[in-house]
Design a protein around this motif. Structure first.
Motif, PDB file in Angstrom:
ATOM      1  N   PRO A   3       0.807  -1.227   0.000  1.00 42.56           N
ATOM      2  CA  PRO A   3       0.000   0.000   0.000  1.00 42.56           C
ATOM      3  C   PRO A   3       0.838   1.274   0.000  1.00 42.56           C
ATOM      4  O   PRO A   3       0.368   2.336  -0.414  1.00 42.56           O
ATOM      5  CB  PRO A   3      -0.832  -0.124   1.277  1.00 42.56           C
ATOM      6  CG  PRO A   3      -0.026  -1.027   2.163  1.00 42.56           C
ATOM      7  CD  PRO A   3       0.633  -2.006   1.241  1.00 42.56           C
ATOM      8  N   LYS A   4       2.091   1.171   0.462  1.00 42.60           N
ATOM      9  CA  LYS A   4       2.950   2.355   0.530  1.00 42.60           C
ATOM     10  C   LYS A   4       4.400   1.911   0.694  1.00 42.60           C
ATOM     11  O   LYS A   4       4.695   0.715   0.836  1.00 42.60           O
ATOM     12  CB  LYS A   4       2.550   3.236   1.710  1.00 42.60           C
ATOM     13  CG  LYS A   4       2.688   2.544   3.059  1.00 42.60           C
ATOM     14  CD  LYS A   4       2.294   3.469   4.201  1.00 42.60           C
ATOM     15  CE  LYS A   4       2.462   2.757   5.552  1.00 42.60           C
ATOM     16  NZ  LYS A   4       2.112   3.649   6.686  1.00 42.60           N
ATOM     17  N   LEU A   5       5.302   2.877   0.668  1.00 39.94           N
ATOM     18  CA  LEU A   5       6.703   2.580   0.943  1.00 39.94           C
ATOM     19  C   LEU A   5       6.837   2.092   2.379  1.00 39.94           C
ATOM     20  O   LEU A   5       6.223   2.652   3.293  1.00 39.94           O
ATOM     21  CB  LEU A   5       7.559   3.837   0.738  1.00 39.94           C
ATOM     22  CG  LEU A   5       7.654   4.369  -0.697  1.00 39.94           C
ATOM     23  CD1 LEU A   5       8.361   5.720  -0.715  1.00 39.94           C
ATOM     24  CD2 LEU A   5       8.381   3.382  -1.588  1.00 39.94           C
ATOM     25  N   THR A   6       7.624   1.067   2.590  1.00 41.41           N
ATOM     26  CA  THR A   6       7.708   0.474   3.928  1.00 41.41           C
ATOM     27  C   THR A   6       8.987   0.820   4.678  1.00 41.41           C
ATOM     28  O   THR A   6       9.060   0.607   5.886  1.00 41.41           O
ATOM     29  CB  THR A   6       7.601  -1.063   3.827  1.00 41.41           C
ATOM     30  OG1 THR A   6       8.624  -1.542   2.940  1.00 41.41           O
ATOM     31  CG2 THR A   6       6.243  -1.472   3.289  1.00 41.41           C
ATOM     32  N   TYR A  10      13.287   5.314   5.704  1.00 48.19           N
ATOM     33  CA  TYR A  10      13.876   6.356   4.867  1.00 48.19           C
ATOM     34  C   TYR A  10      12.873   6.824   3.816  1.00 48.19           C
ATOM     35  O   TYR A  10      12.681   8.028   3.607  1.00 48.19           O
ATOM     36  CB  TYR A  10      15.142   5.835   4.187  1.00 48.19           C
ATOM     37  CG  TYR A  10      15.758   6.809   3.220  1.00 48.19           C
ATOM     38  CD1 TYR A  10      16.533   7.875   3.670  1.00 48.19           C
ATOM     39  CD2 TYR A  10      15.552   6.674   1.844  1.00 48.19           C
ATOM     40  CE1 TYR A  10      17.094   8.782   2.784  1.00 48.19           C
ATOM     41  CE2 TYR A  10      16.108   7.575   0.950  1.00 48.19           C
ATOM     42  CZ  TYR A  10      16.882   8.625   1.421  1.00 48.19           C
ATOM     43  OH  TYR A  10      17.423   9.521   0.529  1.00 48.19           O
ATOM     44  N   GLY A  11      12.220   5.868   3.155  1.00 49.57           N
ATOM     45  CA  GLY A  11      11.250   6.214   2.126  1.00 49.57           C
ATOM     46  C   GLY A  11      10.087   7.015   2.677  1.00 49.57           C
ATOM     47  O   GLY A  11       9.631   7.982   2.054  1.00 49.57           O
ATOM     48  N   GLN A  12       9.603   6.648   3.852  1.00 53.48           N
ATOM     49  CA  GLN A  12       8.480   7.366   4.460  1.00 53.48           C
ATOM     50  C   GLN A  12       8.889   8.773   4.887  1.00 53.48           C
ATOM     51  O   GLN A  12       8.114   9.722   4.752  1.00 53.48           O
ATOM     52  CB  GLN A  12       7.958   6.575   5.655  1.00 53.48           C
ATOM     53  CG  GLN A  12       7.268   5.270   5.265  1.00 53.48           C
ATOM     54  CD  GLN A  12       6.720   4.515   6.457  1.00 53.48           C
ATOM     55  OE1 GLN A  12       6.388   5.111   7.477  1.00 53.48           O
ATOM     56  NE2 GLN A  12       6.630   3.208   6.344  1.00 53.48           N
ATOM     57  N   GLN A  13      10.103   8.907   5.394  1.00 53.06           N
ATOM     58  CA  GLN A  13      10.580  10.228   5.796  1.00 53.06           C
ATOM     59  C   GLN A  13      10.679  11.158   4.591  1.00 53.06           C
ATOM     60  O   GLN A  13      10.295  12.328   4.665  1.00 53.06           O
ATOM     61  CB  GLN A  13      11.940  10.102   6.484  1.00 53.06           C
ATOM     62  CG  GLN A  13      11.879   9.460   7.863  1.00 53.06           C
ATOM     63  CD  GLN A  13      13.259   9.163   8.424  1.00 53.06           C
ATOM     64  OE1 GLN A  13      14.274   9.536   7.834  1.00 53.06           O
ATOM     65  NE2 GLN A  13      13.299   8.479   9.565  1.00 53.06           N
ATOM     66  N   ARG A  14      11.185  10.636   3.494  1.00 56.41           N
ATOM     67  CA  ARG A  14      11.299  11.453   2.283  1.00 56.41           C
ATOM     68  C   ARG A  14       9.914  11.821   1.750  1.00 56.41           C
ATOM     69  O   ARG A  14       9.688  12.930   1.282  1.00 56.41           O
ATOM     70  CB  ARG A  14      12.070  10.682   1.209  1.00 56.41           C
ATOM     71  CG  ARG A  14      13.478  10.278   1.594  1.00 56.41           C
ATOM     72  CD  ARG A  14      14.451  11.415   1.520  1.00 56.41           C
ATOM     73  NE  ARG A  14      14.740  11.797   0.148  1.00 56.41           N
ATOM     74  CZ  ARG A  14      15.567  12.777  -0.189  1.00 56.41           C
ATOM     75  NH1 ARG A  14      16.172  13.478   0.756  1.00 56.41           N
ATOM     76  NH2 ARG A  14      15.792  13.069  -1.456  1.00 56.41           N
ATOM     77  N   ARG A  72       3.760   4.783  -8.681  1.00 56.79           N
ATOM     78  CA  ARG A  72       3.658   3.330  -8.811  1.00 56.79           C
ATOM     79  C   ARG A  72       3.860   2.672  -7.448  1.00 56.79           C
ATOM     80  O   ARG A  72       4.824   2.963  -6.748  1.00 56.79           O
ATOM     81  CB  ARG A  72       4.704   2.834  -9.808  1.00 56.79           C
ATOM     82  CG  ARG A  72       4.582   1.362 -10.169  1.00 56.79           C
ATOM     83  CD  ARG A  72       5.633   0.993 -11.207  1.00 56.79           C
ATOM     84  NE  ARG A  72       5.344   1.609 -12.497  1.00 56.79           N
ATOM     85  CZ  ARG A  72       6.266   2.087 -13.317  1.00 56.79           C
ATOM     86  NH1 ARG A  72       7.538   2.057 -12.980  1.00 56.79           N
ATOM     87  NH2 ARG A  72       5.917   2.610 -14.475  1.00 56.79           N
ATOM     88  N   ALA A  73       2.942   1.784  -7.079  1.00 64.16           N
ATOM     89  CA  ALA A  73       3.039   1.114  -5.778  1.00 64.16           C
ATOM     90  C   ALA A  73       4.216   0.148  -5.774  1.00 64.16           C
ATOM     91  O   ALA A  73       4.456  -0.554  -6.757  1.00 64.16           O
ATOM     92  CB  ALA A  73       1.745   0.358  -5.487  1.00 64.16           C
ATOM     93  N   PRO A  74       4.972   0.105  -4.673  1.00 60.20           N
ATOM     94  CA  PRO A  74       6.087  -0.850  -4.602  1.00 60.20           C
ATOM     95  C   PRO A  74       5.564  -2.282  -4.585  1.00 60.20           C
ATOM     96  O   PRO A  74       4.456  -2.551  -4.121  1.00 60.20           O
ATOM     97  CB  PRO A  74       6.784  -0.485  -3.291  1.00 60.20           C
ATOM     98  CG  PRO A  74       5.736   0.207  -2.480  1.00 60.20           C
ATOM     99  CD  PRO A  74       4.861   0.920  -3.462  1.00 60.20           C
TER     100      PRO A  74
END
Length: 218
Positions: free
Chosen positions: A101-104, A107-111, A126-128
């Motif tokens: 559903p989202k970046l896990t 680091y990805g979530q912080q960005r 695009r979903a991972p």
């Protein structure tokens, strides 16, 4: 000197030199066993050869074209939206991956949550994707299961460079050194599968980059 040192996604564009047509050639596509296997090649026209009875017409030469859709005049390039996911259907139909559903990663979530990066973001959302539990999604794994993937067929077509129908003169080449490996005159999907399964070649493809054209190293 760059008058605007700040990168803004709204102003991002492809350089005209990257999509400029190449002289005396055109991009063509060779279809595989299914409509969505479209392998790009470059058809290079040759000048006529002067002869005593008039000019002799020379056939075109077909070579690799790894420039992607950038050199296809029928494709509109928008780098803010990314390239078309040409392998998405192939990945999905194998049913061994799942979308998240989202970046896990932290680091990805912080960005993603950083408002200072908002103006730098592109349109692509695009979903991972990841392998399902207990699944192996490498091309080597498929090869060792005896499976010929669309990626393997794509590679075989590209490696042959449209040799079917070429004159005998065009097919002459130095034998080279095979270092003990079996090298057929025509590359088949089965040959690609067997070489990957044996570990003599690799197909570097990431399920999170469905826009990548299949290639082989080995």
């Amino acid at each position: 000197m760059n008058a605007n040192p700040q990168f803004l996604s709204s102003a991002a564009h492809v350089d005209e030199a990257a999509i400029k047509p190449l002289p005396n050639s055109r991009k063509i596509y060779v279809q595989g066993s299914r409509p969505d296997i479209q392998v790009p090649m470059r058809e290079i026209s040759q000048a006529e050869t002067a002869a005593s009875m008039g000019a002799e017409v020379n056939p075109p030469i077909y070579v690799y074209d790894c420039s992607g859709p950038y050199t296809d005049p029928a494709v509109k390039i928008d780098i803010r939206s990314g390239l078309a996911a040409m392998r998405e259907a192939w990945i999905t139909e194998r049913d061994d991956t799942e979308s998240l559903p989202k970046l896990t990663s932290n680091y990805g979530q912080q960005r993603l949550d950083d408002p200072e990066l908002a103006e730098m973001r592109f349109n692509l959302r695009r979903a991972p994707r990841r392998a399902k539990a207990g699944k192996n999604v490498s091309q080597m794994h498929y090869a060792r299961q005896g499976i010929i993937t669309p990626e393997m067929e794509y590679i075989a077509i590209r490696e042959n460079q449209k040799i079917d129908g070429m004159s005998e003169m065009m097919l002459r080449q130095h034998a080279g050194e095979n270092f003990g490996a079996f090298m057929p005159k025509k590359i088949t999907p089965e040959f690609v599968r067997d070489e990957v399964a044996a570990g003599r070649a690799i197909i570097p493809l990431n399920i999170n980059h469905p826009e990548v054209e299949p290639m082989i190293i080995g």
